[in-house]
Motif scaffolding. Sequence first.
Motif, PDB file in Angstrom:
ATOM      1  N   MET A   1      23.672  17.671  -1.765  1.00 39.42           N
ATOM      2  CA  MET A   1      23.187  16.347  -2.165  1.00 39.42           C
ATOM      3  C   MET A   1      21.903  16.000  -1.392  1.00 39.42           C
ATOM      4  SD  MET A   1      25.017  12.699  -1.602  1.00 39.42           S
ATOM      5  CE  MET A   1      24.090  11.221  -1.923  1.00 39.42           C
ATOM      6  N   ASN A   2      20.951  15.396  -2.101  1.00 45.24           N
ATOM      7  CA  ASN A   2      19.693  15.044  -1.449  1.00 45.24           C
ATOM      8  C   ASN A   2      19.827  13.758  -0.626  1.00 45.24           C
ATOM      9  OD1 ASN A   2      18.129  17.158  -2.326  1.00 45.24           O
ATOM     10  ND2 ASN A   2      17.639  16.144  -4.262  1.00 45.24           N
ATOM     11  N   ALA A   3      19.464  13.846   0.650  1.00 46.33           N
ATOM     12  CA  ALA A   3      19.479  12.649   1.503  1.00 46.33           C
ATOM     13  C   ALA A   3      18.169  11.880   1.345  1.00 46.33           C
ATOM     14  CB  ALA A   3      19.666  13.052   2.959  1.00 46.33           C
ATOM     15  N   LEU A   4      17.106  12.616   1.020  1.00 47.85           N
ATOM     16  CA  LEU A   4      15.782  11.979   0.889  1.00 47.85           C
ATOM     17  C   LEU A   4      15.043  12.585  -0.299  1.00 47.85           C
ATOM     18  CD1 LEU A   4      13.338  10.308   2.075  1.00 47.85           C
ATOM     19  CD2 LEU A   4      12.812  12.319   3.441  1.00 47.85           C
ATOM     20  N   VAL A   5      14.527  11.692  -1.142  1.00 43.74           N
ATOM     21  CA  VAL A   5      13.722  12.172  -2.270  1.00 43.74           C
ATOM     22  C   VAL A   5      12.394  11.412  -2.285  1.00 43.74           C
ATOM     23  CG1 VAL A   5      13.605  12.464  -4.779  1.00 43.74           C
ATOM     24  CG2 VAL A   5      15.814  12.644  -3.613  1.00 43.74           C
ATOM     25  N   VAL A   6      11.315  12.167  -2.235  1.00 37.99           N
ATOM     26  CA  VAL A   6       9.969  11.567  -2.300  1.00 37.99           C
ATOM     27  C   VAL A   6       9.345  12.040  -3.619  1.00 37.99           C
ATOM     28  CG1 VAL A   6       7.700  11.451  -1.177  1.00 37.99           C
ATOM     29  CG2 VAL A   6       9.769  11.618   0.217  1.00 37.99           C
ATOM     30  N   GLU A   7       9.035  11.068  -4.514  1.00 42.42           N
ATOM     31  CA  GLU A   7       8.585  11.447  -5.854  1.00 42.42           C
ATOM     32  C   GLU A   7       7.179  10.916  -6.148  1.00 42.42           C
ATOM     33  OE1 GLU A   7      11.917  11.127  -9.054  1.00 42.42           O
ATOM     34  OE2 GLU A   7      12.403   9.720  -7.464  1.00 42.42           O
ATOM     35  N   ASP A   8       6.231  11.816  -6.199  1.00 43.21           N
ATOM     36  CA  ASP A   8       4.865  11.492  -6.629  1.00 43.21           C
ATOM     37  C   ASP A   8       4.322  10.220  -5.949  1.00 43.21           C
ATOM     38  OD1 ASP A   8       2.607  12.109  -8.049  1.00 43.21           O
ATOM     39  OD2 ASP A   8       3.173  10.913  -9.810  1.00 43.21           O
ATOM     40  N   VAL A   9       4.357  10.238  -4.621  1.00 39.44           N
ATOM     41  CA  VAL A   9       4.012   9.034  -3.850  1.00 39.44           C
ATOM     42  C   VAL A   9       2.515   9.015  -3.499  1.00 39.44           C
ATOM     43  CG1 VAL A   9       4.338   7.900  -1.615  1.00 39.44           C
ATOM     44  CG2 VAL A   9       6.317   8.616  -2.950  1.00 39.44           C
ATOM     45  N   TYR A  10       1.926   7.857  -3.752  1.00 44.37           N
ATOM     46  CA  TYR A  10       0.521   7.633  -3.413  1.00 44.37           C
ATOM     47  C   TYR A  10       0.430   6.472  -2.420  1.00 44.37           C
ATOM     48  CZ  TYR A  10      -1.094  10.543  -7.298  1.00 44.37           C
ATOM     49  OH  TYR A  10      -1.357  11.595  -8.148  1.00 44.37           O
ATOM     50  N   LYS A  11      -0.514   6.573  -1.510  1.00 47.00           N
ATOM     51  CA  LYS A  11      -0.801   5.447  -0.622  1.00 47.00           C
ATOM     52  C   LYS A  11      -2.313   5.362  -0.431  1.00 47.00           C
ATOM     53  CE  LYS A  11      -0.267   2.111   2.274  1.00 47.00           C
ATOM     54  NZ  LYS A  11       0.194   0.795   1.796  1.00 47.00           N
ATOM     55  N   THR A  12      -2.863   4.202  -0.747  1.00 46.52           N
ATOM     56  CA  THR A  12      -4.304   4.016  -0.539  1.00 46.52           C
ATOM     57  C   THR A  12      -4.533   2.854   0.423  1.00 46.52           C
ATOM     58  OG1 THR A  12      -4.417   2.573  -2.453  1.00 46.52           O
ATOM     59  CG2 THR A  12      -4.993   4.865  -2.829  1.00 46.52           C
ATOM     60  N   TYR A  13      -5.562   2.986   1.260  1.00 48.05           N
ATOM     61  CA  TYR A  13      -5.982   1.916   2.170  1.00 48.05           C
ATOM     62  C   TYR A  13      -7.325   1.406   1.689  1.00 48.05           C
ATOM     63  CZ  TYR A  13      -2.526   3.639   5.561  1.00 48.05           C
ATOM     64  OH  TYR A  13      -1.383   4.021   6.196  1.00 48.05           O
ATOM     65  N   GLY A  14      -7.337   0.227   1.121  1.00 54.55           N
ATOM     66  CA  GLY A  14      -8.595  -0.358   0.644  1.00 54.55           C
ATOM     67  C   GLY A  14      -9.336   0.572  -0.297  1.00 54.55           C
ATOM     68  N   GLY A  15      -8.614   1.225  -1.197  1.00 50.12           N
ATOM     69  CA  GLY A  15      -9.232   2.110  -2.187  1.00 50.12           C
ATOM     70  C   GLY A  15      -9.328   3.559  -1.729  1.00 50.12           C
ATOM     71  N   ARG A  16      -9.151   3.794  -0.409  1.00 48.98           N
ATOM     72  CA  ARG A  16      -9.256   5.171   0.105  1.00 48.98           C
ATOM     73  C   ARG A  16      -7.859   5.806   0.105  1.00 48.98           C
ATOM     74  NH1 ARG A  16      -8.363   7.257   5.077  1.00 48.98           N
ATOM     75  NH2 ARG A  16      -8.091   5.192   5.962  1.00 48.98           N
ATOM     76  N   PRO A  17      -7.705   6.963  -0.579  1.00 48.09           N
ATOM     77  CA  PRO A  17      -6.360   7.562  -0.629  1.00 48.09           C
ATOM     78  C   PRO A  17      -5.998   8.219   0.703  1.00 48.09           C
ATOM     79  CG  PRO A  17      -7.917   8.925  -1.826  1.00 48.09           C
ATOM     80  CD  PRO A  17      -8.692   7.726  -1.353  1.00 48.09           C
ATOM     81  N   ALA A  18      -4.766   7.960   1.163  1.00 47.29           N
ATOM     82  CA  ALA A  18      -4.268   8.605   2.381  1.00 47.29           C
ATOM     83  C   ALA A  18      -3.164   9.591   2.014  1.00 47.29           C
ATOM     84  CB  ALA A  18      -3.726   7.558   3.342  1.00 47.29           C
ATOM     85  N   VAL A  19      -2.387   9.241   1.012  1.00 49.15           N
ATOM     86  CA  VAL A  19      -1.355  10.149   0.484  1.00 49.15           C
ATOM     87  C   VAL A  19      -1.582  10.215  -1.018  1.00 49.15           C
ATOM     88  CG1 VAL A  19       1.122  10.440   0.111  1.00 49.15           C
ATOM     89  CG2 VAL A  19       0.292   9.675   2.330  1.00 49.15           C
ATOM     90  N   ASN A  20      -1.627  11.466  -1.526  1.00 44.36           N
ATOM     91  CA  ASN A  20      -2.160  11.666  -2.879  1.00 44.36           C
ATOM     92  C   ASN A  20      -1.167  12.394  -3.794  1.00 44.36           C
ATOM     93  OD1 ASN A  20      -4.254  11.259  -4.556  1.00 44.36           O
ATOM     94  ND2 ASN A  20      -5.716  12.585  -3.486  1.00 44.36           N
ATOM     95  N   GLY A  21      -0.059  11.746  -4.076  1.00 45.82           N
ATOM     96  CA  GLY A  21       0.923  12.359  -4.989  1.00 45.82           C
ATOM     97  C   GLY A  21       1.861  13.322  -4.297  1.00 45.82           C
ATOM     98  N   VAL A  22       2.449  12.902  -3.203  1.00 43.53           N
ATOM     99  CA  VAL A  22       3.356  13.769  -2.444  1.00 43.53           C
ATOM    100  C   VAL A  22       4.760  13.734  -3.057  1.00 43.53           C
ATOM    101  CG1 VAL A  22       4.589  13.943  -0.225  1.00 43.53           C
ATOM    102  CG2 VAL A  22       2.113  13.689  -0.256  1.00 43.53           C
ATOM    103  N   SER A  23       5.366  14.917  -3.220  1.00 40.38           N
ATOM    104  CA  SER A  23       6.750  15.013  -3.702  1.00 40.38           C
ATOM    105  C   SER A  23       7.488  16.069  -2.893  1.00 40.38           C
ATOM    106  CB  SER A  23       6.791  15.434  -5.170  1.00 40.38           C
ATOM    107  OG  SER A  23       6.197  14.463  -5.974  1.00 40.38           O
TER     108      SER A  23
END
Lengths: 239, 444
Positions: A1-23
Amino acid sequence: MNALVVEDVYKTYGGRPAVNGVSFSVEEGEIFGLIGPNGAGKTTTLRMISTLLRITSGRITVCGHDVATESDAVRKIISYLPEDAGAYKDLTGRAYLKFMAGFFADGGDAEKMVMSGIGIADLGERIDSKVDTYSKGMMRRLLIARAIMPAPKVAILDEVTSGLDVINAFEIRDVIRQIAARGVTVVISSHNMFEVEMLCDRVAMINDGKVVLCGTPGELKGRFEASNLEEVFVKAVKK
Amino acid sequence: MNHLLNIIRKELRELMTVGSIVSVLIMVFIFLGAGTMMNEQGDSITTPSEIGFIDGDGGPWSDRTVEILVAVYMDTYGLSEEEARGFVKVIEVALDDNAVVVERMQSLGIDAAIAVGPGYSADLDNKVRATISEYYIFTNPGLLGSAGSSMTSLMIGEISNRISKELVFDIIGPDDAAFMLNPIKGTDAHTYMNGEMHAGVRPLDISMGIMNQTLMVPVVIMMVIMMIGSIVISSMGNEKENKTLETLLTMPVGRTAIVTGKILSAAIVGLVYGLLYMVGMMFYSKGMTNIGGLGGSSPADLGLALGPADWLIVGAMVFLAIFCALGMCMILGAFAKNYKAAQTMTVPISVLAIIPMLINMFASWGSLPTAVQVPLFIIPFTHPMMVMQNLMFGNTSVVLAGLVYLALFAMLTIFITVKVYKSDILLTGIGQTKLARAFARKKI
């Protein structure tokens, strides 16, 4: 069983991408490593898993709880140890553990949790000294004890042995193996690829906010005909 | 609730360290010491000090002047003739050599002397205005260092009055002389205030009386706001510098509980320290009042005493103002990268606390032009500083408007604080926002 699932996650700071589709996903009781150079997006990813930063898009679930909509439930089952974290300098080690235990339990249960933390920290009489007087190794032991004592389902440890001497780093790695053996899922981030190779069941390599590789250390070394993960990473990035 | 108590306990343990308690106690002792010193200085003004009389004339009027001086000492300080004579030191020395005069004054241990020169008696006999000179040795440049010279000048004035009386007695007899020298009876002041006429009171008496009652409150509020502001912002700076904030924010506790816990614990510390400051300030204020009879009229005698409901309003305003200050500090503290940066962020709060305190010292709300009233009203700390005066003078609408404004301001700051604590800004800083990045690009 999966304890953690990260699906296509993006994070931008003021328009600048820091995380770009992490899964990626992590199974229960697994030690999972996020590796990559400084600024690759490891810490941002861990902070999003820990409910500290909001996700720009995508989804993260911890034991089935969505970090964006069920952050309170997520915080009850995770433990996050930030890189270079400290403790309150005016408190003793024992008072610090007591303060933190107070968020998870009351009365006798909290006391038991503190005793377990004191055992993990293994600081002897120094547990009653002010945190201000601790060496870096002692501080890290105390913080690991704090992270582990509430028996989290998922422990998220950022650069867990950074700046520690060989003996302290060895002992802390041993503690991590022990908690994983008890069924705790551990996610660690590091740019020390040798440590990750020794410790992790699986690893994900992150570069420029993207996962470039994911698998067991053995698989990855075999796929790239490399002798260690560092070599794997260099070959993967150049490719 | 347990989480809130847990946070408050930890914050109090961190805030009330031996070092911080000692520094507050030192401040209190400084106030106590200053108050005691002021008291002593005040006492020194009201106790007689020795005066020299340099007789360069040797005539009958110079002898008479010594007798008058002794009489003035007896009347002013309630001394017996023998005691009064002990304070008047007759110095036989020529007035043409200042060095000798000073040397004689120093040898007698006196720092003030009056002198009559040759021809003093002859001038008075010939109806020519005679001269009395003053000699001082100045060693105390402090506020009260000039008090001795003022007393000496007053004594010369009294000597002149009494000689004048004696001269007039000889011409027109004692009854007419008493009338002619003092034809106007003591003034009978009347002051209209709050719809009532108060007899025997002047505006100066009222101002001094009110000042004695209300001056301390704004000063203590200002000190408490500056202190708790520094405590909260520094606490946030420390949390960021030591990276304890990240850990705290991942605990299973609501952000509202974290914000409330920090604010409440700082408020408790602020109130405890505020009370200590108040004790010190009371001693200091008493010392100040003792100097030069700055007592004024009692507000209670003038119908200006505050009732229980008034005190409730004052308390509510102080509490809300502290809450506003703490909310503002929590917002500012969220942007502090470390302890050092946090220290500079206390400046705007300090300025906002000092402005109304200073204005309150020199003006009342009603005497201010609208252009000053409006910005002053916007500053939340104005209201508890001016509330006592406004209540005394029946400015109820200003008080109630201030109370409502403070309540709204407090709610708004807490709302913004919780918002900030739920946002990424707390960890990433304001530099990561779109606006900040656009601004940075423009600067380049």
